[in-house]
Design an enzyme around this catalytic site. Sequence first.
Site, PDB file in Angstrom:
ATOM      1  CG  ASP A  82      16.500 -74.994 -10.234  1.00  0.00           C
ATOM      2  OD1 ASP A  82      15.671 -75.105 -11.160  1.00  0.00           O
ATOM      3  OD2 ASP A  82      16.794 -73.903  -9.712  1.00  0.00           O
ATOM      4  NE  ARG A 107      20.329 -75.654  -8.882  1.00  0.00           N
ATOM      5  CZ  ARG A 107      20.826 -76.020 -10.073  1.00  0.00           C
ATOM      6  NH1 ARG A 107      21.207 -75.100 -10.938  1.00  0.00           N
ATOM      7  NH2 ARG A 107      20.959 -77.291 -10.389  1.00  0.00           N
ATOM      8  NE  ARG A 152      23.129 -68.357 -11.005  1.00  0.00           N
ATOM      9  CZ  ARG A 152      22.176 -69.281 -11.167  1.00  0.00           C
ATOM     10  NH1 ARG A 152      22.444 -70.555 -10.987  1.00  0.00           N
ATOM     11  NH2 ARG A 152      20.950 -68.922 -11.495  1.00  0.00           N
ATOM     12  CG  HIS A 181      25.107 -71.736 -15.368  1.00  0.00           C
ATOM     13  ND1 HIS A 181      23.879 -72.293 -15.055  1.00  0.00           N
ATOM     14  CD2 HIS A 181      25.773 -71.609 -14.190  1.00  0.00           C
ATOM     15  CE1 HIS A 181      23.798 -72.458 -13.742  1.00  0.00           C
ATOM     16  NE2 HIS A 181      24.919 -72.060 -13.197  1.00  0.00           N
ATOM     17  CB  CYS A 286      20.871 -77.194 -17.978  1.00  0.00           C
ATOM     18  SG  CYS A 286      21.265 -75.571 -18.591  1.00  0.00           S
TER      19      CYS A 286
END
Length: 296
Positions: A82, A107, A152, A181, A286
């Site tokens: 990611d 992550r 998140r 997000h 992103c």
Amino acid sequence: MTQNTAPAAEAANAPTRTAHHRRYLMCRPEHFTVSYTINPWMEPANPTDTAVAMRQWQDLHDTYRSLGHEIELIDPIEGLPDMVYTANGGFLIDGIAYGPKFRFAERAGEAAPFIDWFRAAGFDTREPVEVNEGEGDFLLVGEVILAGTGFRSTGDSHREIGEVFGREVVSLTLSDPRFYHLDTALAVLDPVEGIANGGPERANIAYLPSAFDERSQAVLAERYPDAIHVSDEDGAVFGLNSASDGRNVIISPRAKGFEKQLRDRGYNPILVDLSELLLGGGGIKCCTLELRGAGS
Ligand code: ARG
């Protein structure tokens, strides 16, 4: 890239938009794959094609370059698929880099490489205490930081980022797990508050109302009465996960309605397809982290 060459301000009364120089941090998707699920888009059983991801990413990279923007690269790391989504790697204003602290263990290994990169690049780097996923959940609009929570970044990170930058932070709560997000549900089109085309115009954003809880919808409606509201259809193809330089707005070719809304407002939509990266739940924004201010 499907470059749109039609004049941007076709629509009568559309303000003239000005492109601003941008410096972005990107990461080649050399190790991109979907091997775990931390958002509803990720399905490890569906095959991914790293070569396609690389081609599409390169297209985005080259589009930015052709617009005159500066691209910095961070080295991809094997086992961190990611990392291509650099927006989550931090948040930077005026040469200060606020580092990330990822919500999920998958992550967590990305945080140190991003923080090291900011330091090496000469940014005044601040390590976070609170869980936050960088520009995925923090967006600068004029002088204000819009901050997302719900999936998140935590509410405590909103306080922390306010302390780091000494700016007003407006907390917004996301309520639809597909838009986990803030940058999947809201796009900053023109961060400059000021005068467009001789008339006063507020800083301009676009968003998907249904991705936010009621309180947040009311806050957005009050602060940004001129905002573009995108359709659920355009939201669902990650139309809002886009990058704007104030005039040119890079968007998904699937977001047809948004493309027209942008043109009507005097922006120049440029279509770049990142379908492969959508398998990981990410899109154009992103894969893009804005490096604001110093650093050398
Ligand atoms: N697979 C990544 C994750 O779930 C995608 C990150 C998308 N990034 C963003 N800025 N919205 O964390």
